[in-house]
Scaffold this motif. Sequence first.
Motif, PDB file in Angstrom:
ATOM      1  N   MET A  53      -5.856  -4.063  -7.329  1.00  0.00           N
ATOM      2  CA  MET A  53      -6.228  -5.481  -7.245  1.00  0.00           C
ATOM      3  C   MET A  53      -5.879  -6.064  -5.880  1.00  0.00           C
ATOM      4  N   ILE A  54      -4.699  -5.717  -5.360  1.00  0.00           N
ATOM      5  CA  ILE A  54      -4.278  -6.236  -4.058  1.00  0.00           C
ATOM      6  C   ILE A  54      -5.239  -5.781  -2.959  1.00  0.00           C
ATOM      7  N   GLU A  55      -5.593  -4.505  -2.962  1.00  0.00           N
ATOM      8  CA  GLU A  55      -6.507  -3.990  -1.944  1.00  0.00           C
ATOM      9  C   GLU A  55      -7.909  -4.548  -2.134  1.00  0.00           C
ATOM     10  N   ALA A  56      -8.319  -4.748  -3.389  1.00  0.00           N
ATOM     11  CA  ALA A  56      -9.645  -5.286  -3.661  1.00  0.00           C
ATOM     12  C   ALA A  56      -9.786  -6.713  -3.133  1.00  0.00           C
ATOM     13  N   VAL A  57      -8.739  -7.520  -3.294  1.00  0.00           N
ATOM     14  CA  VAL A  57      -8.794  -8.903  -2.800  1.00  0.00           C
ATOM     15  C   VAL A  57      -8.918  -8.922  -1.276  1.00  0.00           C
ATOM     16  N   ALA A  58      -8.175  -8.061  -0.600  1.00  0.00           N
ATOM     17  CA  ALA A  58      -8.277  -7.981   0.859  1.00  0.00           C
ATOM     18  C   ALA A  58      -9.659  -7.513   1.273  1.00  0.00           C
ATOM     19  N   SER A  59     -10.212  -6.531   0.566  1.00  0.00           N
ATOM     20  CA  SER A  59     -11.547  -6.019   0.884  1.00  0.00           C
ATOM     21  C   SER A  59     -12.613  -7.085   0.641  1.00  0.00           C
ATOM     22  N   GLU A  60     -12.454  -7.841  -0.454  1.00  0.00           N
ATOM     23  CA  GLU A  60     -13.423  -8.887  -0.770  1.00  0.00           C
ATOM     24  C   GLU A  60     -13.491  -9.935   0.340  1.00  0.00           C
ATOM     25  N   ASN A  61     -12.340 -10.402   0.788  1.00  0.00           N
ATOM     26  CA  ASN A  61     -12.324 -11.432   1.821  1.00  0.00           C
ATOM     27  C   ASN A  61     -12.812 -10.885   3.162  1.00  0.00           C
ATOM     28  N   GLY A  62     -12.497  -9.617   3.453  1.00  0.00           N
ATOM     29  CA  GLY A  62     -13.019  -9.007   4.669  1.00  0.00           C
ATOM     30  C   GLY A  62     -14.524  -8.872   4.618  1.00  0.00           C
ATOM     31  N   ALA A  63     -15.055  -8.452   3.468  1.00  0.00           N
ATOM     32  CA  ALA A  63     -16.505  -8.308   3.322  1.00  0.00           C
ATOM     33  C   ALA A  63     -17.211  -9.657   3.392  1.00  0.00           C
ATOM     34  N   ARG A  64     -16.613 -10.681   2.769  1.00  0.00           N
ATOM     35  CA  ARG A  64     -17.236 -12.006   2.806  1.00  0.00           C
ATOM     36  C   ARG A  64     -17.185 -12.594   4.211  1.00  0.00           C
ATOM     37  N   GLY A 103       0.798  -1.225   0.000  1.00  0.00           N
ATOM     38  CA  GLY A 103       0.000   0.000   0.000  1.00  0.00           C
ATOM     39  C   GLY A 103       0.825   1.266   0.000  1.00  0.00           C
ATOM     40  N   SER A 104       1.854   1.319   0.814  1.00  0.00           N
ATOM     41  CA  SER A 104       2.675   2.523   0.917  1.00  0.00           C
ATOM     42  C   SER A 104       3.370   2.835  -0.405  1.00  0.00           C
ATOM     43  N   TYR A 105       3.855   1.796  -1.084  1.00  0.00           N
ATOM     44  CA  TYR A 105       4.555   2.008  -2.350  1.00  0.00           C
ATOM     45  C   TYR A 105       3.635   2.605  -3.407  1.00  0.00           C
ATOM     46  N   PHE A 106       2.424   2.054  -3.524  1.00  0.00           N
ATOM     47  CA  PHE A 106       1.523   2.517  -4.573  1.00  0.00           C
ATOM     48  C   PHE A 106       0.974   3.908  -4.277  1.00  0.00           C
ATOM     49  N   ARG A 107       0.736   4.218  -3.011  1.00  0.00           N
ATOM     50  CA  ARG A 107       0.315   5.585  -2.669  1.00  0.00           C
ATOM     51  C   ARG A 107       1.447   6.572  -2.955  1.00  0.00           C
ATOM     52  N   CYS A 108       2.676   6.145  -2.661  1.00  0.00           N
ATOM     53  CA  CYS A 108       3.837   7.001  -2.937  1.00  0.00           C
ATOM     54  C   CYS A 108       4.006   7.217  -4.443  1.00  0.00           C
TER      55      CYS A 108
END
Length: 290
Positions: A234-245, A43-48
């Motif tokens: 995509m990386i954040e979406a996968v984490a969000s998907e599993n958290g939501a499920r 996350g930090s790399y992509f925001r940077c």
Amino acid sequence: MASMRDIKRRKGSIQSTQQITKAMKLVSTVKLQRAKQNAEKSGSYFRCMYDTVLSILQKTKNLDHKYLREGNAGKKAVIVITSNRGLAGGYNSNVIKLITKGELAGEDLAIYAIGGKGREALQRQYEIKADYSDVIEEPAYADAMVISKDVLGAFERGEISEIYLAYTAFKNTVVHIPTLLKLLPVQIDEEEAPGGEDGGQAEDKVPMNFEPEDEEALNLLIPKYITSLIYGGMIEAVASENGARMQAMDSATSNAEEMIDKLTLLYNRARQGSITQELTEIIAGANAIS
């Protein structure tokens, strides 16, 4: 009142469903741990990367480059990241609403779908320019490079005029934020300087010098910028998907437990009523004989 047989059948059906939701919750919990670690690491790399490119282009004035030109007549492209499976609460629908009811509602869009649920929901209304649903199962940087190359190619040819990324940002296990991010042309706020209020604004107004020349530098920088943001999404979406499920299955399991308790109470009442009726009939028959 339903019969004892109907209540028992209904209770058995709910218990079977509860076992499935429990198993799905456990699977999502395990997947979430790995996906969360990946999201936190990258996350930090992509925001940077995003902030750096904005900062560079903000210091660049009147630069004519194929990736920065505005006013093309093509469609607006949206890279939509959803999942291939449902049962994740409002995870997929929230991203879809960004497109159908957000700032791009009513626009002529070209959809680059990453995830089957997004493709299925949007294909009735928009053109599906490309489908990359398989890559969301195991996101890889190489997959993001392919998508970036396709989208930038369409941008260069004038088929699309703007590029957006719609995904679900991962904040923590329970908070997931549907996000629509404009990738190209880069939006530059003339009034805002990255230096903040500490006196760095004057320094940030110094023109940007490129080495090598600006054309070659941006040819290297912009594709990497787009690829990085797609992969990060995509990386954040996968984490969000599993958290939501995980949350959805936890709620479903709790609801099933409540329904089982209510059906157990109804079954016991029906059983007690049946026993009482039988006793009444026996006593009435004995009295009639005597």
